[in-house]
Design an enzyme around this catalytic site. Structure first.
Site, PDB file in Angstrom:
ATOM      1  N   GLU A 171       0.811  -1.226   0.000  1.00 54.16           N
ATOM      2  CA  GLU A 171       0.000   0.000   0.000  1.00 54.16           C
ATOM      3  C   GLU A 171       0.847   1.280   0.000  1.00 54.16           C
ATOM      4  O   GLU A 171       0.759   2.109   0.905  1.00 54.16           O
ATOM      5  CB  GLU A 171      -0.921   0.017   1.218  1.00 54.16           C
ATOM      6  CG  GLU A 171      -1.953  -1.089   1.218  1.00 54.16           C
ATOM      7  CD  GLU A 171      -2.846  -1.053   2.436  1.00 54.16           C
ATOM      8  OE1 GLU A 171      -3.981  -1.564   2.360  1.00 54.16           O
ATOM      9  OE2 GLU A 171      -2.404  -0.532   3.483  1.00 54.16           O
ATOM     10  N   GLU A 229      -5.861  -7.966  -0.230  1.00 56.75           N
ATOM     11  CA  GLU A 229      -6.489  -7.738   1.075  1.00 56.75           C
ATOM     12  C   GLU A 229      -7.943  -7.378   0.868  1.00 56.75           C
ATOM     13  O   GLU A 229      -8.273  -6.560   0.014  1.00 56.75           O
ATOM     14  CB  GLU A 229      -5.819  -6.595   1.850  1.00 56.75           C
ATOM     15  CG  GLU A 229      -4.448  -6.894   2.395  1.00 56.75           C
ATOM     16  CD  GLU A 229      -3.896  -5.745   3.236  1.00 56.75           C
ATOM     17  OE1 GLU A 229      -4.701  -4.988   3.831  1.00 56.75           O
ATOM     18  OE2 GLU A 229      -2.663  -5.594   3.298  1.00 56.75           O
TER      19      GLU A 229
END
Length: 492
Positions: free
Chosen positions: A197, A389
């Site tokens: 991320e 995720e």
């Protein structure tokens, strides 16, 4: 003759079903095996319920706090230091993953376990050997590892010496680290992600970039400069992978947040487009190998000057990734307003969508947003996508007979799997799906244990008390059937 692609009616053969974790949230053993302290080891627990805002990110650390934590560690609780003791219980946990039928397990490697300070010339053999054992245990059950090289942690020494990714010095140190991993595990790991991320560096500069925010004058300037250093480091590691292990696939990752315009006003529509550009800026660079033109004006409007070395653009062009992975938890709402740029760079937006339900942590639940995201990303890059995720954080209740009836989690994941399946029917190439926190772990932002995501309950509370015994939730058995049927049996 040219033929259209055949319509995919379900998940492709060989689809990688599994779950995802991070070293700093599961391993524990922060002072064992030669490991050095990391940025995550400095995330002190502060009861989020006491603030009245449960989504209270406590991961940011100031220079004053860092000195205090290092000088008086006994005064504070640092839950990521104990995790869920995966370091000692990995065999037990992997056996449970295998029982569910996992095809892939996403984990990260702790940089500080391999290079305790980040400055060593030679890696820590005991740390390397630990991950050898984990990969061997996964191989025993036919589970592929998907490995993140940097998942919200770095050796704390690099924060003290360089203020993290604010310095170009970290580029070479990360490349050295990446080369060690690729050389060591080239025959054990087929799938890699360089940075978790990366777009969260602008939301939490300490979390994503290891920068003590009180030591910089302009967080936006330093945040984007740190991201540039990460871009170059990632591209160098991708290039190294082509040289060291040409058969591996290496990708990038963002927290994908699809932004919808609040109204049909053209100004709101334009702001939604700009918000989505800011989110996809990161894979734009890593998948296309160059800075997108829209960032030229953004940098000018915000007085941001990215300092580049003469070879940086060439490195980015030569170090493009093989796939794009995302985390997906929610969508945003965009509105033309003075703080629009600040809102676009946040993780959990203050502007809520009236059409969506919220989780206990006030996160919008939007499965359709996942389908939209996958369609847009595939249209943009024409590269395989990986949903690395996705999951629901909730306060699970362990009954007297040691059961956890988490139908709410099953419902959440079922809807997102359906959305992903629809995107595949739409022609999107999706490699795999790893639910976040497949086993209960320490929360990233709040350092809670009570915010649970897993299919497996871990008996531990926010204060670190508990037996650490593992219990199968109702969702454990449901997900097992999902995997066995390759996504066809969703228990509806």
């Amino acid at each position: 003759m040219i033929y259209m692609k055949e319509l995919m009616k379900g998940f492709p053969e060989g689809f990688l079903w599994g779950g995802a974790t991070a070293a700093n949230q599961i391993e524990g053993a922060f002072d064992e095996g030669g490991k050095g302290l990391s940025t995550s080891d400095m995330a002190a627990f502060k009861d989020p319920y006491a603030t009245g805002k449960v989504d209270n990110f406590t991961f940011n650390v100031t220079s004053k706090e860092l000195k205090e934590y290092l000088a008086n560690p006994e005064k504070y609780k640092f839950p990521k230091r104990w995790g869920i003791d995966f370091y000692h219980r990995y065999k037990e946990d992997i056996a449970l993953f295998a029982e569910m039928g996992f095809k892939v397990f996403r984990l990260s490697i702790s940089w500080a376990r391999i290079f305790p300070t980040g400055l060593e010339d030679e890696p820590n053999e005991e740390g390397l050997a630990f991950y050898d054992k984990v990969f061997d245990e996964l191989a025993k059950y036919g589970i592929e590892p998907l490995v993140t090289m940097s998942h919200y942690e770095m050796p704390i020494t690099l924060v003290q010496k360089y203020n993290g990714w604010q310095s170009r010095e970290l580029i070479g140190l990360f490349e050295k680290y990446g080369r060690v991993l690729l050389n060591r595990y080239k025959d054990k790991v087929k799938y890699w992600i360089t940075f978790n991320e990366m777009n969260m560096s602008l939301h939490s500069i300490y979390t994503g970039a290891g920068i003590l925010g009180d030591l910089v004058e302009n967080k936006m300037q330093e945040g984007y400069q740190a991201v540039h250093h990460q871009f170059v480091a990632s591209a160098l590691v991708v290039k190294a992978a082509r040289e060291i292990a040409p058969n591996v696939r290496i990708g990038c990752m963002i927290n994908q947040i699809e932004s919808y315009a609040k109204t049909t006003k053209p100004e709101d529509q334009l702001q939604a487009l700009k918000a989505n550009q800011l989110n996809m800026f990161y894979p734009d660079v890593q998948a296309r190998g160059e800075y997108p033109s829209y960032m030229t004006r953004f940098f000018a409007d915000n007085n941001i000057n990215i300092k580049m070395d003469k070879d940086d653009e060439k490195i980015l062009a030569e170090g493009k990734v093989d796939f794009v992975s995302i985390s997906y938890y929610m969508s945003h709402v965009a509105e033309a307003r003075e703080d629009a740029t600040d809102v676009a760079c946040t993780f959990d937006s203050a502007i809520k969508n009236e059409h969506l339900e919220l989780t206990e942590w006030d996160w919008p639940i939007d499965p359709t947003g996942l389908r939209i995201s996958l369609l847009k990303l595939y249209d943009r890059y024409q590269l395989p996508l990986f949903v690395a995720e996705n999951g629901l954080g909730a306060k699970d209740v362990l009954t007297e007979d040691k059961k956890i009836h988490d139908l709410y989690r099953i419902d959440y994941i079922r809807k997102h799997i359906i959305a992903m399946k629809e995107a595949i029917k739409d022609g999107v190439e999706v490699m795999g799906y790893t639910t976040w926190g497949c086993i209960d772990l320490i929360s990233c932002g709040t350092s809670q244990m009570s915010k649970r995501y897993g299919f497996i309950y871990v008996d531990q509370d926010d204060e670190g008390n508990g037996s650490l015994e593992r219990y199968r939730k109702d969702s454990f058995y449901w997900y097992k059937e999902v995997i066995a049927s390759n996504g066809e049996n969703l228990g509806e």
